[in-house]
Design a protein around this motif. Structure first.
Motif, mmCIF file in Angstrom:
data_model
loop_
_atom_site.group_PDB
_atom_site.id
_atom_site.type_symbol
_atom_site.label_atom_id
_atom_site.label_comp_id
_atom_site.label_asym_id
_atom_site.label_seq_id
_atom_site.Cartn_x
_atom_site.Cartn_y
_atom_site.Cartn_z
ATOM 1 N N VAL A 74 0.871 -1.173 0.000
ATOM 2 C CA VAL A 74 0.000 0.000 0.000
ATOM 3 C C VAL A 74 0.909 1.223 0.000
ATOM 4 O O VAL A 74 1.734 1.387 0.884
ATOM 5 C CB VAL A 74 -0.913 -0.015 1.241
ATOM 6 C CG1 VAL A 74 -1.779 1.238 1.272
ATOM 7 C CG2 VAL A 74 -1.770 -1.266 1.224
ATOM 8 N N PHE A 75 0.789 2.024 -1.016
ATOM 9 C CA PHE A 75 1.652 3.203 -1.099
ATOM 10 C C PHE A 75 0.988 4.243 -1.976
ATOM 11 O O PHE A 75 -0.029 3.980 -2.619
ATOM 12 C CB PHE A 75 3.033 2.837 -1.641
ATOM 13 C CG PHE A 75 3.036 2.321 -3.049
ATOM 14 C CD1 PHE A 75 2.770 0.993 -3.322
ATOM 15 C CD2 PHE A 75 3.308 3.177 -4.122
ATOM 16 C CE1 PHE A 75 2.767 0.514 -4.619
ATOM 17 C CE2 PHE A 75 3.300 2.699 -5.432
ATOM 18 C CZ PHE A 75 3.032 1.365 -5.675
ATOM 19 N N ARG A 76 1.562 5.443 -1.946
ATOM 20 C CA ARG A 76 1.041 6.514 -2.790
ATOM 21 C C ARG A 76 2.006 6.791 -3.920
ATOM 22 O O ARG A 76 3.212 6.718 -3.742
ATOM 23 C CB ARG A 76 0.868 7.794 -1.954
ATOM 24 C CG ARG A 76 -0.395 7.759 -1.173
ATOM 25 C CD ARG A 76 -0.696 9.000 -0.386
ATOM 26 N NE ARG A 76 -1.795 8.677 0.485
ATOM 27 C CZ ARG A 76 -3.056 8.570 0.065
ATOM 28 N NH1 ARG A 76 -3.386 8.837 -1.169
ATOM 29 N NH2 ARG A 76 -4.009 8.209 0.902
ATOM 30 N N ALA A 77 1.434 7.130 -5.057
ATOM 31 C CA ALA A 77 2.271 7.534 -6.184
ATOM 32 C C ALA A 77 2.911 8.877 -5.831
ATOM 33 O O ALA A 77 2.229 9.784 -5.358
ATOM 34 C CB ALA A 77 1.429 7.671 -7.438
ATOM 35 N N ALA A 78 4.216 8.960 -6.012
ATOM 36 C CA ALA A 78 4.919 10.225 -5.768
ATOM 37 C C ALA A 78 6.069 10.326 -6.760
ATOM 38 O O ALA A 78 6.858 9.396 -6.902
ATOM 39 C CB ALA A 78 5.453 10.270 -4.341
ATOM 40 N N PHE A 79 6.106 11.429 -7.470
ATOM 41 C CA PHE A 79 7.194 11.596 -8.446
ATOM 42 C C PHE A 79 7.325 13.067 -8.819
ATOM 43 O O PHE A 79 6.391 13.858 -8.653
ATOM 44 C CB PHE A 79 6.927 10.768 -9.717
ATOM 45 C CG PHE A 79 5.597 11.069 -10.377
ATOM 46 C CD1 PHE A 79 5.471 12.123 -11.286
ATOM 47 C CD2 PHE A 79 4.478 10.304 -10.092
ATOM 48 C CE1 PHE A 79 4.250 12.403 -11.887
ATOM 49 C CE2 PHE A 79 3.246 10.580 -10.691
ATOM 50 C CZ PHE A 79 3.132 11.634 -11.585
ATOM 51 N N GLU A 80 8.497 13.419 -9.276
ATOM 52 C CA GLU A 80 8.708 14.715 -9.905
ATOM 53 C C GLU A 80 9.556 14.438 -11.137
ATOM 54 O O GLU A 80 10.738 14.120 -11.037
ATOM 55 C CB GLU A 80 9.409 15.698 -8.963
ATOM 56 C CG GLU A 80 9.521 17.072 -9.608
ATOM 57 C CD GLU A 80 10.170 18.117 -8.699
ATOM 58 O OE1 GLU A 80 9.882 18.099 -7.488
ATOM 59 O OE2 GLU A 80 10.957 18.913 -9.212
ATOM 60 N N LEU A 81 8.908 14.514 -12.288
ATOM 61 C CA LEU A 81 9.551 14.129 -13.534
ATOM 62 C C LEU A 81 9.179 15.131 -14.629
ATOM 63 O O LEU A 81 8.297 15.967 -14.446
ATOM 64 C CB LEU A 81 9.100 12.714 -13.935
ATOM 65 C CG LEU A 81 9.495 11.578 -12.975
ATOM 66 C CD1 LEU A 81 8.701 10.324 -13.271
ATOM 67 C CD2 LEU A 81 10.993 11.295 -13.056
ATOM 68 N N THR A 82 9.857 15.016 -15.771
ATOM 69 C CA THR A 82 9.595 15.918 -16.886
ATOM 70 C C THR A 82 8.765 15.182 -17.929
ATOM 71 O O THR A 82 9.090 14.049 -18.282
ATOM 72 C CB THR A 82 10.932 16.379 -17.509
ATOM 73 O OG1 THR A 82 11.724 16.949 -16.472
ATOM 74 C CG2 THR A 82 10.711 17.419 -18.599
#
Lengths: 200, 154
Positions: free
Chosen positions: A41-49
């Motif tokens: 169980v997790f949350r989507a987290a990203f910082e991408l181009t």
């Protein structure tokens, strides 16, 4: 050729065959260990181009379901196959498609610049957003998503390497919470039925 | 003892080499359901799919591919582990037993087309030649479908 020499040659051949077999077994067990991280169980987290050069985070897609697939543009089989299933799902969703954002995250940042992705994902005509980043950003993203990828040296492949990678299709809810994943090869029709149940 | 030490490796080598043994029969090979996806320019590899049916009564071994479309066409195999990790590697030679069919299809075996000489454009087609260990070959015309095609019917 005398018998002693022949015998030596044959034993060398046996040795080579046995060694190759042993290496194959070792490689196989190594590979399966590498992938033992089951998505929790997790949350989507990203910082991408994205493929238009715009920085994106999960917050940009808040309020929408996210269909996330990891791959690379040089992949001629698994990646277009999955993206074509995703395109079919989006098509079958009809008016509900606007509640779903398909994302293709590259695990080959070395080759997959935003320009390369801009030449790839829009061709599926399904509103898919391609995401890439620096190798460090991609490594961080893969940790966050509990996915696995590796570079495989392969002399016959373009640029001398190919990528092994997690090939599930992930679904995140409008709060970016992990909802489910489908194994590679799940037909679009099957994905659609389950997706609609979650969306209700 | 001397005899045993010679016979043992000889037997092992024979066993290991058996699948490579050349058998005639490529004239009994039928290619069906050939299709490919449109490619992105020529800088990235394409893939083609088809089924090889051996209608004869001896095994045939597919040893290679040739096409004017690509400098290096090769049969590759995608494998997906229980954990869902996919990867791709050259498949080597493929033996098709008498009466059997081998499918090159998405997510399994596929003709990987590297070094494209021209982009693969939807609506076009290209010849693909399959060569067999008996020296025979079979050429099939492969229609190019859209990049989002899911099978030979599009």
């Amino acid at each position: 050729m005398n018998l002693a020499l022949l015998r030596k040659i044959l034993w060398v051949l046996v040795g080579v065959a046995a060694l190759s077999f042993a290496m194959l077994l070792l490689w196989d067990s190594y590979r399966s260990e590498q992938g033992s991280d089951e998505p929790q169980v997790f949350r989507a987290a990203f910082e991408l181009t994205d493929h238009q050069g715009i920085v994106r985070t999960q917050a940009d897609f808040a309020g929408r379901w996210m269909l996330v697939f990891f791959g690379f543009a040089n992949c001629p089989d698994v990646c277009p196959t999955t993206l074509s299933e995703v395109a079919a799902v989006m098509d079958l969703l009809g008016n509900d498609a606007e509640q779903v954002q398909p994302l293709f995250i590259s695990i080959d940042p070395e080759r997959d610049t935003p320009e390369v992705l801009a030449d790839f994902v829009p061709r599926f005509d399904a509103g898919i957003i391609g995401l890439t980043g620096t190798p460090a950003q991609i490594a961080l993203t893969s940790d966050t998503f509990h996915i696995f990828f590796e570079r495989i040296e392969e002399a016959s492949a373009p640029d001398g390497y190919t990528m092994g990678h997690s090939s599930q299709l992930f679904l995140f809810n409008p709060d970016a919470g992990y909802t489910t994943s489908w194994q590679y090869g799940t037909p679009a029709e099957e994905i659609l039925v389950e997706l609609r149940e979650y969306m209700e | 003892m001397k005899r045993v030490t010679l016979v043992m490796p000889l037997a092992l080598v024979t066993v290991l080499a058996a699948p490579v043994a050349a058998l005639a029969g490529s004239e009994d090979v039928e290619i069906e359901n050939a299709w490919a996806r449109a490619s992105i320019s020529t800088s990235r590899p394409g893939a083609a799919y088809l089924t090889v049916r051996n209608t004869g009564d001896v095994a045939v071994t597919l040893t290679g591919l040739a096409t004017p479309l690509a400098m290096m066409p090769e049969i590759h195999e995608t494998t997906v582990t229980a954990e869902g990790i996919s990867s791709m590697a050259p498949a080597g030679e493929i033996t098709i037993q008498a009466g059997e069919t081998v499918a090159l299809e998405p997510g399994g075996l596929h003709a990987m087309l590297m070094g494209l000489q021209s982009p693969m454009t939807e609506g076009d087609s290209f010849p693909l030649t399959l060569t067999f260990s008996d020296g025979g070959d079979v050429t099939v015309d492969v229609p190019i479908l859209g990049i989002a095609a899911r099978g030979p019917e599009g």
